[in-house]
Design a protein around this motif. Structure first.
Motif, PDB file in Angstrom:
ATOM      1  N   ALA A   1      16.323 -15.522 -48.356  1.00  0.00           N
ATOM      2  CA  ALA A   1      17.042 -15.499 -47.083  1.00  0.00           C
ATOM      3  C   ALA A   1      16.129 -16.023 -45.985  1.00  0.00           C
ATOM      4  N   ASN A   2      16.750 -16.480 -44.929  1.00  0.00           N
ATOM      5  CA  ASN A   2      15.970 -16.946 -43.782  1.00  0.00           C
ATOM      6  C   ASN A   2      15.126 -15.794 -43.250  1.00  0.00           C
ATOM      7  N   PRO A   3      13.805 -15.888 -43.272  1.00  0.00           N
ATOM      8  CA  PRO A   3      12.966 -14.759 -42.846  1.00  0.00           C
ATOM      9  C   PRO A   3      12.903 -14.579 -41.340  1.00  0.00           C
ATOM     10  N   LEU A   4      13.466 -15.531 -40.561  1.00  0.00           N
ATOM     11  CA  LEU A   4      13.394 -15.424 -39.105  1.00  0.00           C
ATOM     12  C   LEU A   4      14.527 -14.544 -38.593  1.00  0.00           C
ATOM     13  N   GLU A   5      14.167 -13.382 -38.070  1.00  0.00           N
ATOM     14  CA  GLU A   5      15.152 -12.475 -37.524  1.00  0.00           C
ATOM     15  C   GLU A   5      15.338 -12.762 -36.039  1.00  0.00           C
ATOM     16  N   GLU A   6      16.464 -12.309 -35.510  1.00  0.00           N
ATOM     17  CA  GLU A   6      16.771 -12.590 -34.110  1.00  0.00           C
ATOM     18  C   GLU A   6      15.692 -12.054 -33.173  1.00  0.00           C
ATOM     19  N   ASP A   7      15.140 -10.882 -33.495  1.00  0.00           N
ATOM     20  CA  ASP A   7      14.174 -10.299 -32.581  1.00  0.00           C
ATOM     21  C   ASP A   7      12.820 -11.005 -32.638  1.00  0.00           C
ATOM     22  N   HIS A   8      12.694 -11.978 -33.524  1.00  0.00           N
ATOM     23  CA  HIS A   8      11.478 -12.773 -33.572  1.00  0.00           C
ATOM     24  C   HIS A   8      11.605 -14.053 -32.741  1.00  0.00           C
ATOM     25  N   ARG A   9      12.784 -14.304 -32.210  1.00  0.00           N
ATOM     26  CA  ARG A   9      13.016 -15.538 -31.464  1.00  0.00           C
ATOM     27  C   ARG A   9      12.966 -15.259 -29.961  1.00  0.00           C
ATOM     28  N   SER A  10      12.521 -16.207 -29.237  1.00  0.00           N
ATOM     29  CA  SER A  10      12.483 -16.032 -27.780  1.00  0.00           C
ATOM     30  C   SER A  10      13.589 -16.836 -27.094  1.00  0.00           C
TER      31      SER A  10
ATOM     32  N   ASN B   1      15.756 -22.465 -27.615  1.00  0.00           N
ATOM     33  CA  ASN B   1      14.817 -23.584 -27.537  1.00  0.00           C
ATOM     34  C   ASN B   1      13.418 -23.204 -28.006  1.00  0.00           C
ATOM     35  N   SER B   2      13.301 -22.058 -28.613  1.00  0.00           N
ATOM     36  CA  SER B   2      11.988 -21.607 -29.060  1.00  0.00           C
ATOM     37  C   SER B   2      11.508 -22.457 -30.230  1.00  0.00           C
ATOM     38  N   ASP B   3      10.207 -22.625 -30.311  1.00  0.00           N
ATOM     39  CA  ASP B   3       9.630 -23.338 -31.456  1.00  0.00           C
ATOM     40  C   ASP B   3       9.057 -22.338 -32.463  1.00  0.00           C
ATOM     41  N   THR B   4       9.741 -21.221 -32.606  1.00  0.00           N
ATOM     42  CA  THR B   4       9.322 -20.203 -33.566  1.00  0.00           C
ATOM     43  C   THR B   4       9.315 -20.771 -34.984  1.00  0.00           C
ATOM     44  N   MET B   5       8.286 -20.388 -35.731  1.00  0.00           N
ATOM     45  CA  MET B   5       8.134 -20.898 -37.093  1.00  0.00           C
ATOM     46  C   MET B   5       7.594 -19.788 -37.981  1.00  0.00           C
TER      47      MET B   5
ATOM     48  N   THR C   1       4.033 -14.275 -41.506  1.00  0.00           N
ATOM     49  CA  THR C   1       3.644 -14.499 -40.115  1.00  0.00           C
ATOM     50  C   THR C   1       4.708 -15.314 -39.384  1.00  0.00           C
ATOM     51  N   THR C   2       5.120 -14.818 -38.231  1.00  0.00           N
ATOM     52  CA  THR C   2       6.044 -15.540 -37.369  1.00  0.00           C
ATOM     53  C   THR C   2       5.284 -16.037 -36.159  1.00  0.00           C
ATOM     54  N   LEU C   3       5.331 -17.356 -35.927  1.00  0.00           N
ATOM     55  CA  LEU C   3       4.600 -17.966 -34.826  1.00  0.00           C
ATOM     56  C   LEU C   3       5.560 -18.411 -33.735  1.00  0.00           C
ATOM     57  N   ASP C   4       5.173 -18.168 -32.511  1.00  0.00           N
ATOM     58  CA  ASP C   4       5.882 -18.699 -31.352  1.00  0.00           C
ATOM     59  C   ASP C   4       4.943 -19.723 -30.733  1.00  0.00           C
ATOM     60  N   GLY C   5       5.182 -20.986 -31.056  1.00  0.00           N
ATOM     61  CA  GLY C   5       4.198 -22.005 -30.707  1.00  0.00           C
ATOM     62  C   GLY C   5       2.972 -21.806 -31.584  1.00  0.00           C
ATOM     63  N   GLU C   6       1.815 -21.597 -30.965  1.00  0.00           N
ATOM     64  CA  GLU C   6       0.586 -21.365 -31.720  1.00  0.00           C
ATOM     65  C   GLU C   6       0.189 -19.898 -31.731  1.00  0.00           C
ATOM     66  N   GLN C   7       1.036 -19.064 -31.133  1.00  0.00           N
ATOM     67  CA  GLN C   7       0.693 -17.651 -31.039  1.00  0.00           C
ATOM     68  C   GLN C   7       1.475 -16.827 -32.061  1.00  0.00           C
ATOM     69  N   VAL C   8       0.852 -15.736 -32.490  1.00  0.00           N
ATOM     70  CA  VAL C   8       1.466 -14.836 -33.463  1.00  0.00           C
ATOM     71  C   VAL C   8       2.483 -13.957 -32.747  1.00  0.00           C
ATOM     72  N   ALA C   9       3.755 -14.114 -33.124  1.00  0.00           N
ATOM     73  CA  ALA C   9       4.805 -13.259 -32.568  1.00  0.00           C
ATOM     74  C   ALA C   9       4.977 -11.997 -33.401  1.00  0.00           C
ATOM     75  N   ASP C  10       4.725 -12.127 -34.701  1.00  0.00           N
ATOM     76  CA  ASP C  10       4.870 -10.976 -35.592  1.00  0.00           C
ATOM     77  C   ASP C  10       4.137 -11.284 -36.884  1.00  0.00           C
ATOM     78  N   VAL C  11       3.547 -10.236 -37.485  1.00  0.00           N
ATOM     79  CA  VAL C  11       2.924 -10.401 -38.801  1.00  0.00           C
ATOM     80  C   VAL C  11       3.199  -9.142 -39.612  1.00  0.00           C
ATOM     81  N   GLU C  12       3.573  -9.348 -40.855  1.00  0.00           N
ATOM     82  CA  GLU C  12       3.862  -8.218 -41.749  1.00  0.00           C
ATOM     83  C   GLU C  12       3.015  -8.350 -43.013  1.00  0.00           C
TER      84      GLU C  12
END
Length: 561
Positions: free
Chosen positions: A174-183, A186-190, A209-220
């Motif tokens: 499944a798509n690992p990107l959850e809504e609460d990981h997005r900003s 137009n976010s470049d979350t990856m 690891t979820t990245l927002d640009g080059e920054q860590v938004a979340d890591v599990e």
């Protein structure tokens, strides 16, 4: 004597605290109607509470009685019920202990989560669900943590069939990107997988690891790849002879004797075995040699993580660690899996000729200050190292306590907590040494703590060598008189811990009257410390995430057990 704590804050407002220790009657009165029973464990009294009042009971003990450290959560199954035990103590006074016992129905093992009070309950309760099968209501993420999600059954349940075939199906991801990981749209979350592989993760570890640009938004952290059923194997082994070889394999890198001591302390207190003073000095010396070996490897691999210096830092630390291992090999006959401690003492005396052993140990101690100066020149004074470590991986004292972080991770956040001093065992309270803390709360502070602790371990070893050298030959008793078969009384329960290289290593055991434990639970410091990684990494860059992971000094063999 240097083991005095700094002045503690006044605890007069805390319920249940007296000059003589804990007033359990006052604690029971404090908990009031929450208490439906009471048990006496070897280490502390435990109160039985209803499964729907766990958070209230934990919050009351933390806020009004000062029990701010959830050491461990143990789950087990009886013939008529399931049970969770929350082992509580205090960072300011670890000898103040209390347990919360939470029974649940056999046909519906369901209990309230303690995660809202102590964040360390997150992973501990997930493990209890995974291996025993207890459901924790209101848990934020109750799913398996060591076994695959498709696993059938709970391995520590009484009705578990280990011979049942397991079918692990291939599934579409499944798509690992959850809504609460997005900003935003137009976010470049990856989403980035780091691992599961060994380099830079200190074992087989997978970081989602979820990245927002080059920054860590979340890591599990995704663990369990190295799970080896150590608790199950100990429950199938005898106290006296068969369990002791297993602890070497938890933190298999350098902490063998420290691991062995955790089990020995629990079993000896459970069976009321008194270890001879001479053997306690040998244990203390060998444990600190293991601590130095562990910290040298931690510093060397960490430098490799943050600025890739293999030829200098890593090889320098390996060079000095080899000297320590040579000394331990002379003492134990092994370089990693020592199997040197025995219940009641140690396997054998110091190697002969004793003078050569003392000379080799003293030569190492004499050279160590110069070696540490080299490390400071190449590591802590290195501009690149400082840029990578200062003010990265920040972990506040409050967060560290909530997650149950211990060892250099906690002391690097200014938490003055060391079981060698605060819950004395061995010969530590007879020696002159200091507990090391740093207030920076960052990756740099954690490295400084380990390097300074090497100096303190050297002080302890030197004093032990002096004592052993002068010990009268006729008083060199290496083992107490221990029965060939140990059978503690039924329903004897204990939780005991030691200060391992990476933090509080605790063992819970329950006896059923046989020569094997009915329940054997390992409280791994790496397991609790690794939980702090998302707190340290959120908002930082990927290289900082790697540095923060390295600063935790985890070994996945101990995380997964």
């Amino acid at each position: 004597m240097s083991l005095e704590r700094p002045e503690r804050p006044d605890s007069g407002d805390l319920v249940g605290v007296t000059e003589d220790g804990i007033d359990y009657e006052a604690l029971e009165e404090l908990l009031g109607d929450l208490v439906i029973g009471r048990e006496s464990h070897v280490n502390a009294e435990a109160f039985v509470v209803r499964p729907d009042e766990v958070a209230t009971a934990l919050g009351t003990l933390r806020n009004e009685a000062g029990f701010d450290h959830l050491s461990c959560v143990t789950a087990q199954e009886y013939e008529d019920r399931f049970e969770s035990i929350y082992h509580l103590r205090k960072f300011d006074e670890p000898t103040h202990e209390v347990g919360l016992v939470v029974p649940t129905a056999k046909d519906d093992p369901r209990s309230q989560s303690g995660n809202s009070v102590f964040r360390t309950a997150d992973w501990h309760e997930r493990e209890a669900y995974d291996l025993v099968g207890i459901q924790y209501d209101d848990h934020p993420d109750l799913r398996r943590i060591l076994l695959p999600e498709t696993w059938q059954g709970h391995p520590l349940g009484l009705d578990y069939n280990p011979e049942k075939p397991q079918i692990v199906t291939l599934r579409e991801h499944a798509n690992p990107l959850e809504e609460d990981h997005r900003s935003g749209e137009n976010s470049d979350t990856m989403f980035v997988n780091i691992g599961p592989h060994h380099p830079a993760t200190h074992g087989v570890l997978h970081l989602k690891t979820t990245l927002d640009g080059e920054q860590v938004a979340d890591v599990e952290p995704d663990i369990g790849y190295l799970h080896r059923c150590e608790e199950q194997m100990c429950q199938q082994s005898t106290y006296r002879h068969q369990i002791m070889p297993y602890p070497d394999r938890w933190d298999y890198i350098s902490a063998g004797i420290l691991n062995e001591w955790a089990y020995a302390r629990a079993a000896e207190d459970m069976a009321d075995i008194e270890v001879p003073e001479y053997a306690q000095v040998i244990r203390t010396m060998s444990a600190e040699l293991c601590r130095i070996a562990a910290h040298l490897l931690a510093v060397g691999t960490f430098a490799l993580d943050v600025y890739g210096d293999f030829t200098a830092i890593f090889m320098y630390s390996t060079r000095d660690r080899e000297v320590v291992q040579n000394i331990l090999e002379d003492l134990t006959g092994q370089r990693l899996m020592f199997n040197y401690l025995r219940l009641g003492g140690v396997a054998w005396d110091l190697p002969e000729p004793r003078e050569e052993f003392f000379e080799k140990t003293r030569d190492f101690l004499d050279e160590l200050p110069g070696r540490l100066e080299e490390y400071h020149d190449m590591i802590t004074s290195n501009e690149i190292f400082q840029m990578r470590c200062v003010n990265t991986g920040v972990l506040s004292p409050e967060k560290a306590k909530s997650y149950g972080a211990t060892g250099p991770v906690a002391r690097g956040s200014g938490i003055d907590y060391d079981l060698r001093r605060d819950d004395p065992y061995g010969y530590y309270d007879e020696l002159d040494w200091d507990v090391v803390t740093e207030d920076g709360c960052d990756n740099y502070s954690r490295v400084l703590v380990r390097m300074r602790e090497v100096e303190e371990s050297a002080k302890i070893i030197e004093q032990c060598v002096n004592l052993l050298e002068d010990w009268p030959e006729e008083e060199r008793t290496i083992q107490a008189n221990v029965p060939r078969t140990l059978k503690p009384d039924p329903d004897t329960e204990i939780y005991r811990a030691v200060e391992a290289a990476k933090g509080e290593l605790g063992i819970y055991m329950r006896s059923d009257g046989t020569d094997k434990p009915a329940r054997f639970k390992i409280r791994s410091p790496c397991f609790s410390n690794l939980q702090t990684l998302p707190e340290m990494s959120e908002g930082e860059y990927v290289p900082d995430l790697i540095a923060s992971l390295g600063s935790l000094d985890i070994v996945l063999g101990e995380v997964d057990r």
